[in-house]
Enzyme design. Structure first.
Site, PDB file in Angstrom:
ATOM      1  N   GLY A   1      20.356 -13.154  54.322  1.00  0.00           N
ATOM      2  CA  GLY A   1      18.105 -12.257  54.044  1.00  0.00           C
ATOM      3  C   GLY A   1      18.569 -13.805  52.831  1.00  0.00           C
ATOM      4  O   GLY A   1      19.013 -14.866  53.055  1.00  0.00           O
ATOM      5  N   SER A   2      17.212 -13.555  51.882  1.00  0.00           N
ATOM      6  CA  SER A   2      16.877 -14.536  51.002  1.00  0.00           C
ATOM      7  C   SER A   2      17.581 -15.027  50.398  1.00  0.00           C
ATOM      8  O   SER A   2      16.889 -16.864  49.338  1.00  0.00           O
ATOM      9  CB  SER A   2      15.294 -14.905  50.625  1.00  0.00           C
ATOM     10  OG  SER A   2      14.725 -13.994  51.374  1.00  0.00           O
TER      11      SER A   2
END
Length: 725
Positions: free
Chosen positions: A312-313
């Site tokens: 993810g981020s």
């Protein structure tokens, strides 16, 4: 006469026979006495063996310690009970009924059952000794003393060690556990072998070499006056000292257990590291297990190193680092958020707010907001996918970290198709382990130098009191420069403290934090993309503190937590992460005597904007004094036509509200940010040309000139002069 003569012959024959027999036997005895042998048997050796007792002296398995010498695993003596049922032996069981009555309450076995076992052994002529199953094994020191005090004939105790972990499930995936396995080298047919964790990784060093003792004895197994004793001392296993800090690890375990109870996630992983050395100070996973009783274990894997997933981020910090290092990043440059398509044949990349975006914003703001579109544009337009791949390899995302724990797996860089290359930039498609991310992040926290993570501090030989192996911090790469590392740290700080930052929940009371949030999608195990539904994600945070001089770095991930509250509403995915991070990081920094660097700030004032269209300009101007809002009124009209901030927007001190009236004239925009100029241009439908980056230092349309939609505004931007710290 004939009879006497016959008698004399028989007598003579018998005399000759017995004389010959005597001579043969005497000769044989003389031969045996002189040679000391009967056939191939050496009688001296045979006699020596018969009167010599010989035993192995077990070697202790090495201990495992934390960095301060607190024992985390060691051999604890226990005792095995057995009964001598050989009736020819002078020290066998004599009184079954009395023996059973005395022993039963001590070993927690019914008297009737105990008596039955003793009688069965005594009735078996081939039996020499019997044991009492699990009731007679792993007896404590207290039980041993009670049995010895009774002095029961034929009842004996044999010492044997078990592996003991005094802190239960403390760092169980790191320490692991050892269990007995069949071995010819042991007196009991078994020996201890590491199965998981450090116990497995360092099994050879932890395993000792048994010794031996022999002496001559009498019939009753008593040493002779001159026993000719020979002792070969055992070589005990090496001690392993870890980098774990017991206090930080304990704090982490306690907080994770609280979070586990509150949010009931499927999985949790947390790592605390010194980013300047690579030392792991604490590491834990949930579910965990107690190595003293490893039964019903839900998860044997050390998820921090063995379970790669789409990060993810948190991945975005490395994408931004690559762009800054390559010199292709302009933080104040604007881009259109929302959705981005690299070509017509490929599905567009949406921002995480359903692809709505936030209009035209700067790349710096895109980082704060964790914009997927900003990331995709950096990878595809700024860096280029091949150059980005070079940086992925420079951060060593294509290999294991090399940490000294068993079972490590490397993630996989999914980089075959254009969309895969773009999505890798924001942590989708490609997979990483938490430890791979921590290793790479040391370059950001440590002036560009990437450190190898390690958890074994040193190996000590207890037999010689010498250090056999000692690990030192190791730089394994320099993917970015110090200047880039500093720039990324500043961006990470805005994630936590910036107006649009996604990491506000991670602010500490006494220390500035730099960090990046992540929300990873979980592939649907039944196929068909990713799991849907609120909470069906892996939420993560990688935080560094203090931001200006990192002392600790922490990673936490929580998989599919239960975020539903009692009233039916839902908490954000950051709630369990922030609970763990704030408790562990704040307290750990205080424990390490790190000087607080968080300045006391007055409470930030804020308000929610009403609908301003058609409202008098004078009514809104009062907000300048009330909450410190910066207001720019464009035009000379009395009523508001439009604004850059919509109704119900939460505004804070220092926010910039642009108010458009009728009779529009060009304002003085010197000192404005590029984002503010973009918003003005959108409101007035101006065309703009930009040179440089930073804040406006010149404008092509002079202040006070009446504006039309066809006007072109050219501005020059320069970065602000940084003050020395």
């Amino acid at each position: 006469m004939k009879k006497n003569k016959r008698t004399q012959v028989v007598t003579a024959i018998l005399f000759l026979f017995f004389t010959a027999l005597f001579l043969v036997l005497t000769g044989r005895f003389l031969y045996i006495q002189v040679s000391g042998k009967v056939g191939d048997v050496d009688l001296n050796k045979w006699a020596e063996e018969k009167r010599t007792a010989s035993y192995n002296i077990p070697a202790e398995r090495g201990k495992i310690f934390d960095k301060d010498g607190n024992a985390l695993a060691y051999d604890r003596p226990t005792y095995r009970l057995y009964a001598n049922v050989d009736q020819e032996h002078p020290k066998s069981v004599k009184n079954v009924k009395k023996t059973a009555k005395q022993l039963a309450p001590i070993i927690n076995l019914e008297e009737k059952e105990l008596r039955k076992r003793l009688e069965s052994g005594l009735n078996n002529k081939k039996a020499k000794q019997i044991e009492f199953g699990s009731h007679g094994r792993k007896l404590s020191e207290k039980q041993k003393d009670k049995i010895h005090a009774l002095e029961i004939p034929g009842i004996h105790l044999m010492e044997e060690a078990i592996r003991y972990y005094p802190n239960g499930d403390f760092a169980s995936h790191v320490i692991g556990f050892a269990k007995k396995e069949t071995s010819k080298e042991s007196d009991y047919g078994t020996r201890m072998k590491g199965t998981t964790g450090i116990e497995k990784e360092m099994n050879e060093q932890l395993t000792g070499k048994k010794g031996r003792i022999s002496y001559e004895r009498d019939l009753f197994n008593k040493k002779l006056v001159d026993p000719n004793e020979i002792v070969q001392k055992p070589l005990h296993g090496h001690h392993i000292y870890l980098t774990l800090d017991q206090k930080i690890q304990t704090l982490l375990e306690d907080v994770l257990s609280e979070a586990d109870a509150l949010y009931q996630p499927k999985r949790m992983t947390a790592i605390v590291m010194d980013p300047k050395t690579g030392k792991i100070l604490a590491l834990s996973n949930r579910p965990s297990y107690n190595p003293n009783k490893p039964v019903g274990v839900e998860n044997w894997y050390n998820d921090a190193i063995s379970v790669p997933f789409e990060p993810g981020s948190t991945m975005k910090m490395f994408t931004w680092a690559a762009a800054i290092e390559e010199g292709v990043y302009n933080g104040s440059e604007g881009y259109k958020s929302g959705r981005y398509r690299i070509n017509e044949r490929i599905q567009p990349v949406p921002d995480h707010n359903g692809g709505k975006g936030w209009g035209t914003i700067s790349y710096d703001e895109g980082f704060q907001r964790s914009s997927n579109v900003a990331t995709a544009k950096i990878v595809w337009e700024k860096l280029g996918t091949e150059k980005f791949l070079d940086y992925l390899k420079a951060f060593q995302f294509d290999k294991e970290t090399g940490i000294d724990l068993p079972g490590e797996m490397s993630g996989k860089i999914l980089y075959n198709w254009p969309l895969e290359k773009v999505t890798t930039g924001f942590g989708q498609g490609s997979t990483l382990t938490p430890m791979q991310q921590m290793k790479a992040a040391t370059a950001i926290a440590n002036e560009g130098k990437m450190m190898k993570p390690y958890i074994i501090d040193k190996v000590v030989n207890p037999n010689t009191k010498t250090v056999k192996q000692e690990n030192k911090p190791e730089v394994v790469g320099e993917p970015i420069s110090k200047e880039t590392a500093d720039a990324v740290l500043e961006l990470l700080e805005t994630v936590v403290y910036g107006k649009h930052g996604t990491g506000k929940a991670y602010q500490l009371e006494n220390y500035k934090v730099a960090g990046k949030t992540g929300t990873a999608q979980i592939p649907n195990p039944n196929g068909g993309g990713y799991l849907r539904g609120y909470g069906n994600n892996i939420y993560s945070f990688l935080g560094i503190a203090p931001a200006d001089d990192p002392k600790l770095m922490m990673y936490i991930s929580v998989k599919q937590p239960n975020l539903k509250k009692a009233d039916g509403s839902y908490e954000s995915g950051s709630a369990p992460l922030a609970f763990v991070f704030k408790n562990v990081m704040e307290n750990s920094l205080h424990y390490l005597n790190v000087e607080p660097n968080q300045e006391e700030e007055e409470g930030t004032k804020s308000t929610t904007l009403p609908d301003l269209v058609d409202q008098p300009v004078k009514d809104i101007l009062k907000l300048e004094k009330e909450i410190g809002l910066k207001i720019s009124v464009i035009g000379k009209g009395k009523n508001i036509v439009s604004t850059n901030l919509e109704k119900d927007t939460e505004v804070y001190s220092g926010d910039h509200l642009i108010v458009i009236t009728d009779s529009i004239v060009m304002p003085n925009i010197i000192g404005w940010s590029y984002r503010d100029v973009l918003q003005l241009a959108n409101l007035l439908e101006l065309q703009i040309e930009v040179e440089g980056n930073g804040y406006v230092t010149s404008q092509s349309i002079p202040e006070g000139k009446r504006l039309t939609k066809k006007d072109r505004l050219k501005i020059e931007l320069k970065p602000p002069t940084k003050k020395k710290k």
